[in-house]
Write a protein that holds these residues in place. Structure first.
Motif, short mmCIF file in Angstrom:
data_model
loop_
_atom_site.label_atom_id
_atom_site.label_comp_id
_atom_site.label_asym_id
_atom_site.label_seq_id
_atom_site.Cartn_x
_atom_site.Cartn_y
_atom_site.Cartn_z
N HIS A 154 0.74 -1.14 0.16
CA HIS A 154 0.07 -0.12 0.04
C HIS A 154 0.96 1.29 0.07
CE1 HIS A 154 -2.38 -3.32 2.06
NE2 HIS A 154 -3.56 -2.59 1.30
N PRO A 155 1.59 1.48 -0.93
CA PRO A 155 2.43 2.52 -0.88
C PRO A 155 1.44 3.96 -1.01
CG PRO A 155 2.48 1.56 -3.24
CD PRO A 155 1.61 0.75 -2.36
N ARG A 156 2.09 4.82 -0.36
CA ARG A 156 1.37 6.19 -0.04
C ARG A 156 -0.20 6.00 -0.07
NH1 ARG A 156 4.96 9.60 0.09
NH2 ARG A 156 3.37 11.45 0.22
N PRO A 157 -0.57 5.30 1.18
CA PRO A 157 -1.93 4.96 1.37
C PRO A 157 -3.11 5.97 1.31
CG PRO A 157 -0.67 4.67 3.28
CD PRO A 157 0.33 5.22 2.35
N GLY A 158 -2.46 7.08 1.84
CA GLY A 158 -3.75 8.35 2.12
C GLY A 158 -4.66 8.16 3.15
N ILE A 159 -4.08 7.36 4.46
CA ILE A 159 -5.21 7.21 5.35
C ILE A 159 -4.43 7.67 6.37
CG2 ILE A 159 -6.24 5.34 4.09
CD1 ILE A 159 -4.71 3.49 6.08
N TYR A 160 -4.88 7.85 7.58
CA TYR A 160 -4.41 8.18 8.96
C TYR A 160 -3.76 6.91 9.36
CZ TYR A 160 -6.83 12.53 8.90
OH TYR A 160 -7.27 13.81 8.55
N LEU A 161 -2.35 7.15 10.36
CA LEU A 161 -1.70 5.96 10.92
C LEU A 161 -2.59 5.07 11.55
CD1 LEU A 161 1.48 7.72 12.16
CD2 LEU A 161 1.09 6.43 9.93
N ARG A 162 -3.59 5.75 12.32
CA ARG A 162 -4.24 4.80 13.07
C ARG A 162 -5.30 3.97 12.40
NH1 ARG A 162 -4.87 6.79 18.47
NH2 ARG A 162 -2.80 7.33 19.31
N GLN A 163 -5.42 4.11 11.08
CA GLN A 163 -6.42 3.35 10.09
C GLN A 163 -5.67 2.09 9.57
OE1 GLN A 163 -7.65 7.03 7.82
NE2 GLN A 163 -9.48 5.77 7.71
N VAL A 164 -4.23 2.08 9.81
CA VAL A 164 -3.42 0.99 9.39
C VAL A 164 -4.16 -0.19 10.00
CG1 VAL A 164 -1.36 -0.04 9.10
CG2 VAL A 164 -1.69 2.32 8.50
N ASP A 165 -4.73 -1.36 9.33
CA ASP A 165 -5.47 -2.50 9.94
C ASP A 165 -4.66 -3.81 9.57
OD1 ASP A 165 -7.27 -4.22 11.27
OD2 ASP A 165 -8.85 -3.80 9.84
N ILE A 166 -3.76 -4.22 10.40
CA ILE A 166 -2.90 -5.36 10.15
C ILE A 166 -3.22 -6.31 11.36
CG2 ILE A 166 -0.58 -6.23 10.02
CD1 ILE A 166 0.14 -3.42 9.32
N PRO A 167 -3.57 -7.65 11.12
CA PRO A 167 -3.92 -8.58 11.99
C PRO A 167 -2.88 -8.72 13.30
CG PRO A 167 -4.61 -9.56 10.33
CD PRO A 167 -3.73 -8.28 10.05
N GLY A 168 -3.20 -8.62 14.47
CA GLY A 168 -2.36 -8.63 15.63
C GLY A 168 -1.35 -7.35 15.79
N ILE A 169 -1.67 -6.37 15.34
CA ILE A 169 -1.06 -5.10 15.61
C ILE A 169 -2.04 -4.29 15.86
CG2 ILE A 169 0.63 -3.40 14.54
CD1 ILE A 169 1.78 -5.55 12.94
N HIS A 170 -2.01 -3.43 17.15
CA HIS A 170 -2.81 -2.43 17.62
C HIS A 170 -2.44 -1.27 16.74
CE1 HIS A 170 0.19 -0.21 19.87
NE2 HIS A 170 0.72 -1.51 20.24
N SER A 171 -3.51 -0.20 16.94
CA SER A 171 -3.57 1.02 16.33
C SER A 171 -2.51 2.03 16.53
CB SER A 171 -5.01 1.74 16.18
OG SER A 171 -5.11 2.04 17.62
N LYS A 172 -1.90 1.90 17.66
CA LYS A 172 -0.76 2.81 18.03
C LYS A 172 0.51 2.21 17.73
CE LYS A 172 -3.21 5.27 21.79
NZ LYS A 172 -2.99 5.67 23.19
N PHE A 173 0.68 1.03 17.05
CA PHE A 173 2.27 0.37 16.97
C PHE A 173 2.84 1.58 15.98
CE2 PHE A 173 5.09 -2.27 14.84
CZ PHE A 173 5.77 -3.03 15.94
#
Length: 391
Positions: A154-173
């Motif tokens: 997802h290069p240059r995804p255009g979303i906020y960091l807290r919106q990154v949704d990866i299994p097993g990884i919390h939103s502040k990581f």
């Protein structure tokens, strides 16, 4: 005596560890081992005068595991033929790691290396250069790799960091690990996925194409005759920078102060507003081009950083004038002088002559070291008098 002891051997190996050399030796083609260590041994006089101590020293070295001793025979004029250490060797990286109890750390590093080689071999050069830094992140390395997997997809995804949704990884990581992730992303991502004009942890989002919090500008209307919100007199308003830039308020004077209480208590004045300052962050304010036709007054602390902030503000608004940042005000408040922790000494090219004179007094410690007068220590009556001059 200063003969090389087993403790000295460990110190030599510890220094190699702290430079990352022992970890690099686990993965590099360059041969560090067998490793010859520095050896200081007894001279002829010491051999004669401290023979028992020399014998004990040799026994201690011989009993030290993981060290190979290279011997030489010497003929002493008093003691005859003696067999002394000529060189000390550590033959393998595993032996060196065992001597300084770093084998568990080495295993963790090799696990990092193996998993990275399988998923992102472009990062191996970074691991080779910074093995100890990688080891600091051993506990979260699988999560870091997962984030890098996501960012390559997802290069240059255009979303906020807290919106990154990866299994097993919390939103502040991601936010919490921006420092190391920025180095890894620079090594891994293609050039078109990186905006090089943005640097540092604070600009991580912009550098890699995430959305970032919009700078906000807080201001108060000082003229009851100006209506911005229906039914509200002289409101305290906060807008994003883009919205503020579109206001084009019918004002002639704009005051900027760094202290919130001063901002809230600022006297009313026709055709004027007061802005709660943002220190060195004037880029957002510069979007409001309508401020260019206003007279701007900056009120900051009388200290070296106060003038440095003023200098930066003039980069965007050359017409800005100071308010209560003069030598008369400083000298009138001797009883309230404080101390600036870390004064700046840089030259400030945008100061006026009188401002530069006062700045030099402060940075050269001519009155006393680290002198500062915080703006909130200035009597309110003096502010009222200064504002009355504009009526």
């Amino acid at each position: 005596m200063n003969w090389t002891s087993a403790a000295d051997v460990r110190k030599q190996l510890q220094r190699l560890w702290e430079r990352g050399e022992l970890l690099r030796a686990l993965t590099a083609d360059a041969a560090l081992f067998p490793l010859r260590l520095t050896l200081k041994n007894p001279n002829s006089a010491e051999l004669t005068e401290q023979f028992a101590a020399v014998r004990d020293w040799i026994c201690t070295l011989t009993a030290t595991p993981k060290i190979r001793i290279e011997w030489r025979e010497t003929r002493h004029r008093v003691l005859g033929v003696q067999r002394l250490p000529a060189a000390l060797w550590v033959d393998t990286a595993d032996d060196a790691l065992a001597l300084i109890s770093k084998q568990p750390d080495a295993r963790r590093f090799l696990a990092i290396w193996t998993s990275t080689a399988a998923r992102h071999p472009a990062l191996l050069d970074w691991l080779h250069r910074k093995p100890l830094q990688a080891l600091d992140y051993a506990a979260v390395w699988p999560q870091l790799l997962a984030v890098l997997d996501w960012m390559t997809d997802h290069p240059r995804p255009g979303i906020y960091l807290r919106q990154v949704d990866i299994p097993g990884i919390h939103s502040k990581f991601v936010e919490a690990h921006r420092t190391v992730l920025s180095e890894l992303c620079d090594a891994l991502l293609p050039a078109e996925a990186i905006a090089p004009e943005y640097r540092g942890v604070s600009q991580f989002a912009a550098r890699y194409g995430f959305l970032d919090k919009t700078p906000r500008i807080r201001f108060r209307l000082l003229d009851a005759g100006i209506t911005l919100l229906p039914g509200t007199c002289c409101p305290d308003i906060t807008l994003d920078a883009a919205s503020f830039s579109t206001l084009d308020l019918p004002v002639r004077r704009v005051f900027i102060t760094e202290n919130e209480t001063n901002f809230l208590a600022f006297p009313h004045l026709s055709n004027a507003i007061v802005i709660f300052g943002a220190g060195y962050g004037w880029g957002a304010l510069s979007q409001a081009r309508w401020l260019g036709r206003c007279t701007l007054h900056y009120w900051g602390d009388i200290d070296t950083h106060g003038f440095a902030i003023l200098d930066q503000l003039r980069k965007y608004f050359p017409q800005v004038q100071t308010l209560l940042m003069d030598e008369v005000t400083l000298m009138a408040h001797r009883d309230f002088w404080g101390e600036e922790d870390k004064p700046t000494i840089q030259d400030l090219p945008r100061l006026t002559e009188s401002e530069r004179v006062l700045y030099d007094i402060l940075r050269d410690n001519r009155l006393r070291p680290g002198l500062r007068l915080e703006q909130e220590r200035i009597g309110f009556g003096r502010l009222q008098d200064a504002i009355a001059a504009f009526l």
